[in-house]
Design an enzyme around this catalytic site. Structure first.
Site, PDB file in Angstrom:
ATOM      1  N   TYR A 124       0.996  -1.269   0.075  1.00 14.75           N
ATOM      2  CA  TYR A 124       0.002   0.199  -0.030  1.00 14.75           C
ATOM      3  C   TYR A 124       0.682   1.293   0.051  1.00 14.75           C
ATOM      4  CZ  TYR A 124      -4.254   2.705   1.013  1.00 14.75           C
ATOM      5  OH  TYR A 124      -5.285   3.574   0.873  1.00 14.75           O
ATOM      6  N   LYS A 171      -1.031 -13.787   4.850  1.00 17.71           N
ATOM      7  CA  LYS A 171      -0.983 -14.550   3.664  1.00 17.71           C
ATOM      8  C   LYS A 171       0.222 -15.270   3.655  1.00 17.71           C
ATOM      9  CE  LYS A 171      -3.013 -16.501   0.289  1.00 17.71           C
ATOM     10  NZ  LYS A 171      -4.132 -17.142   0.362  1.00 17.71           N
ATOM     11  N   ASP A 204      -7.422 -14.723   3.215  1.00 20.36           N
ATOM     12  CA  ASP A 204      -8.596 -15.111   2.329  1.00 20.36           C
ATOM     13  C   ASP A 204      -9.789 -15.986   3.359  1.00 20.36           C
ATOM     14  OD1 ASP A 204      -6.446 -16.769   2.710  1.00 20.36           O
ATOM     15  OD2 ASP A 204      -6.937 -18.114   1.332  1.00 20.36           O
ATOM     16  N   ASP A 228      -6.620  -2.076   4.752  1.00 23.05           N
ATOM     17  CA  ASP A 228      -7.356  -1.416   3.963  1.00 23.05           C
ATOM     18  C   ASP A 228      -8.692  -2.267   3.446  1.00 23.05           C
ATOM     19  OD1 ASP A 228      -7.887   1.286   2.225  1.00 23.05           O
ATOM     20  OD2 ASP A 228      -7.523  -0.185   0.430  1.00 23.05           O
TER      21      ASP A 228
END
Ligand code: NAI
Length: 332
Positions: A124, A171, A204, A228
């Protein structure tokens, strides 16, 4: 007490929701001197840059700012003022409480989440280049130092505020090195807080669970980009972007802003919901020690929402920004 606080109205609906927020805050805490400075499109026109020094100087002097949303052109134009502000002032913690509110019809009741998002690094941060035409690189840089101070802040906050169940959101199966670093540092810090429950979850998997049953979660600690995404998803669970507040906190400075953006589709029409920024303003008041003023604002928001007579369009009502603001002030 008298306070001097920087006010950044921002773009789009920013001036409308900041005006409304200032009206409510002044009704409970009249001693504030607002130092209004322009960032974003207004500053671009006046100073030739979207984040002029006058903004940073004002926040550095006052230490605290209340900020409206600022637009960022997609795929071209100036880099994000929001990212620039967080980096320049080293506001490394993004804190976003997401809770169910009375009167709002949502898929789930009893949501009470805290999202901690690292605010300065990761994908980001937008560090990108095109080494040869048609090939681009986006760099996901993360450092042990940044993780350590951010995660430590989050754990201390949980201890102080009685939040017990933490999920580290990652992740790491794919981004083994970068999220591996996050998890290694977080596990070390977690070991110092044996009375807090720490779990790890892949981002996820978390997204699916949040849609199915968000009440299983308490505190989420994650990186800049995942944070975010999680912020908007969780906002959708409790009534949308019009009601979810936020804070960007560093060691010296703090900037309070809603999760939402400039809402170009409704800007200038007097239809924006000011509650998200107002709740960010309440967080700001609590941060400077005005806890009872902050509680009065939160109580008035809950009463107005429960009455459901003065809701803006995003909440299913027909009220204007001004009508909702008047109702909030009347309830204080
Ligand atoms: P957005 O948050 O501005 O709007 C998404 C949807 O939510 C729109 O339908 C909008 O009308 C609605 N909405 C948002 N806030 C609302 C409010 N207070 N009351 C009623 N409805 C509200 O997201 P979008 O369209 O992706 O972004 C627009 C611009 O805002 C972009 O330039 C983006 O970069 C910027 N942005 C700035 C942020 C900041 O300053 N912290 C955060 C997010 C986006």
């Amino acid at each position: 007490m008298a306070y001097s606080i920087t006010l950044i109205p921002g773009d789009g609906i920013g001036p409308e929701v900041t005006r409304a927020t200032v009206r409510v805050i002044e009704a409970v805490c009249p001693g504030i001197q607002w130092e209004s400075v322009e960032a974003g499109e207004g500053a671009m026109a006046r100073w030739g840059k979207p984040l002029p020094d006058v903004v940073l100087d004002s926040v550095r002097k006052n230490r605290i700012a209340l900020k409206g949303p600022i637009g960022t052109p997609v795929g071209k134009g100036f880099t994000s003022v929001n990212v620039g502000l967080r980096k320049a002032l080293d506001l490394y913690v993004s804190l976003r409480p997401v809770d169910s509110l009375p009167g709002l019809k949502t898929r789930h009741d009893g949501v009470d989440l805290i999202v901690f998002r690292e605010n300065t690094e990761g994908l980001y941060a937008g560090i990108e280049h095109e080494p040869v035409p048609g090939v681009v690189e986006s760099l996901r840089i993360s450092t042990e130092t940044a993780w350590r101070r951010f995660i430590h802040h989050a754990y201390e906050w949980c201890r102080y505020n009685g939040r017990r169940k933490i999920h580290l959101v990652h992740k790491g199966a794919i981004m083994k090195l970068s999220d591996g670093l996050f998890l290694r540092v977080a596990r070390e810090i977690a070991a110092d807080y044996p009375y807090l429950e720490t779990h790890e979850i892949s981002v996820d998997h978390l997204f699916m669970d949040l849609v199915l049953d968000p009440t299983r979660y308490d505190v989420l600690i994650t990186d800049n980009l995942f944070g975010d995404l999680v912020s908007d998803l969780t906002a959708g669970l409790v009534g949308g972007l019009g009601v979810v507040p936020g804070a960007n906190i560093g060691d010296k400075y703090a900037v309070f802003e809603a999760v939402h953006g400039t809402a170009p589709d409704i800007a200038g029409k007097g239809l924006a919901n000011p509650i998200a920024l107002l709740r960010s303003g309440a967080m700001m008041l609590a941060h400077i020690g005005e806890r009872s003023a902050a509680q009065r604002i939160e109580r008035s928001i809950r009463k107005v929402l429960a009455d459901a007579k003065h809701l803006t369009g995003d909440l299913g009502g027909k009220a204007t920004t001004d009508e909702l603001t008047d109702a909030l002030i009347a309830e204080l």
